[in-house]
Design a protein around this motif. Structure first.
Motif, PDB file in Angstrom:
ATOM      1  N   ARG A   1      25.961-118.624  27.805  1.00  0.00           N
ATOM      2  CA  ARG A   1      25.400-119.052  29.100  1.00  0.00           C
ATOM      3  C   ARG A   1      24.091-119.815  28.934  1.00  0.00           C
TER       4      ARG A   1
ATOM      5  N   GLY B   1      28.303-121.116  30.070  1.00  0.00           N
ATOM      6  CA  GLY B   1      29.256-120.156  30.610  1.00  0.00           C
ATOM      7  C   GLY B   1      28.806-119.661  31.971  1.00  0.00           C
ATOM      8  N   ASP B   2      29.720-119.077  32.715  1.00  0.00           N
ATOM      9  CA  ASP B   2      29.394-118.649  34.082  1.00  0.00           C
ATOM     10  C   ASP B   2      29.612-117.155  34.300  1.00  0.00           C
ATOM     11  N   GLN B   3      29.658-116.375  33.213  1.00  0.00           N
ATOM     12  CA  GLN B   3      29.792-114.925  33.333  1.00  0.00           C
ATOM     13  C   GLN B   3      28.800-114.228  32.414  1.00  0.00           C
TER      14      GLN B   3
ATOM     15  N   ARG C   1      35.862-129.106  29.768  1.00  0.00           N
ATOM     16  CA  ARG C   1      34.484-128.802  29.394  1.00  0.00           C
ATOM     17  C   ARG C   1      34.448-128.115  28.028  1.00  0.00           C
TER      18      ARG C   1
ATOM     19  N   ARG D   1      31.578-117.081  26.655  1.00  0.00           N
ATOM     20  CA  ARG D   1      31.035-118.433  26.620  1.00  0.00           C
ATOM     21  C   ARG D   1      29.522-118.374  26.806  1.00  0.00           C
TER      22      ARG D   1
ATOM     23  N   TYR E   1      32.591-125.560  25.322  1.00  0.00           N
ATOM     24  CA  TYR E   1      31.771-124.353  25.336  1.00  0.00           C
ATOM     25  C   TYR E   1      31.480-123.880  23.911  1.00  0.00           C
TER      26      TYR E   1
END
Length: 293
Positions: free
Chosen positions: A107, A124-126, A87, A105, A89
């Motif tokens: 979001r 992003g996932d954070q 993926r 990253r 980013y």
């Protein structure tokens, strides 16, 4: 102890990674030792990458693209990155010496108006995590659109950030509404300025926003990088047209004064926030939730 912050408002050339990197290293060569040096979103490649994004991106395990000029200097830089799972980013990386000490990253990827980032990058996932340009200076990163999502600044402040660093590639939009010494600014500049000031004031943190300048196709990037103190006052501001450099000494005393006698962060009720978010999520999924009275 104060922190020397240096914002580099650059005009990267689209797709010219080697040229942009050479300009970044040249700029770093003039930086006072021990500084925190920040470059804009996607400063390594330019913004309008389209189908070339993957070709120009760095591999997640590749050596750091930039090396700080001394062991005490921290560099923040925006670039595209390919993760191990393939993926792509939009990343803000933090580097010290020859090492990467944090990656953030992006979001929230804008897909409205002229923006189409969601077709290029994965989100992003954070939320924001802390890094320390100096031990006594906890800082967190946001990338452009993320400043418009107040939960992220809130989370950074709750984690203990004293400084919020925002990397941007924000175009100019709207007819000029303000005239500064260097000429009229885009209408969008006022919104960014108000947003940075209100974020700083709300959380008692410094906000450092570094935007780029230059032109890509029909897009004019609006510059106007700025540093806002924890009391909401703008302490330094860059040109809206040309490459520029802001150099500011951040005062830890201003962070302390912005939080005393005020105690907004101290008095936050996270249990309440958790309950209310749980209720909202329950409504969204159709599960039982707490009803409004």
């Amino acid at each position: 102890m104060s922190l020397r912050l240096v914002l580099y408002q650059t005009a990267p050339r689209l797709g010219a990674v080697d040229e942009n990197l050479a300009a970044i290293h040249q700029a770093l060569g003039t930086t006072p030792p021990g500084s925190l040096c920040v470059f804009p979103e996607l400063a390594l490649t330019g913004y309008d990458l389209g189908a070339r994004a993957r070709e120009l991106a760095l591999e997640e395990d590749a050596p750091p693209p930039v090396k700080s000029p001394d062991a005490a200097t921290t560099v923040v830089l925006g670039y595209p990155e390919i993760a191990r799972d393939t993926r792509l980013y939009n990343v803000a990386g933090v580097f010290r010496g020859g090492e990467r000490i944090l990656r953030h990253r992006k979001r929230y990827l804008p897909t409205y108006g002229m923006f189409d980032e969601g077709r290029i990058f994965a989100p992003g996932d954070q939320g924001p995590r802390l890094f320390h340009p100096r031990p006594e200076w906890p800082a967190a990163l946001l990338v452009c659109e993320e400043l418009w999502h107040p939960a992220l600044a809130y989370l950074a402040a709750l984690r203990g950030a004293h400084l919020l660093v925002v990397l941007a590639a924000a175009p100019g939009r709207g007819a000029p509404k303000e005239v500064e010494e260097d000429g009229p600014r885009f209408g969008s500049h006022r919104a960014w300025r108000l947003l940075a000031r209100s974020t700083a004031l709300t959380h008692g943190v410094y906000v450092a926003l570094v935007n780029r300048v230059g032109v890509e196709g029909g897009t004019v990037f609006a510059g106007g990088s700025l540093v806002v103190a924890p009391d909401g006052e703008v302490v330094s501001e860059a040109s809206h047209r040309d490459p520029d450099r802001l150099e500011v000494d951040l005062d830890p005393g201003k962070v302390a004064r912005a939080r005393h006698p005020y105690a907004h962060l101290r008095d936050e009720d996270l249990d309440l926030v958790q309950r209310e978010l749980g209720a909202l999520l329950g409504n969204r999924t159709g599960s039982p939730s707490v009803a409004d009275p």
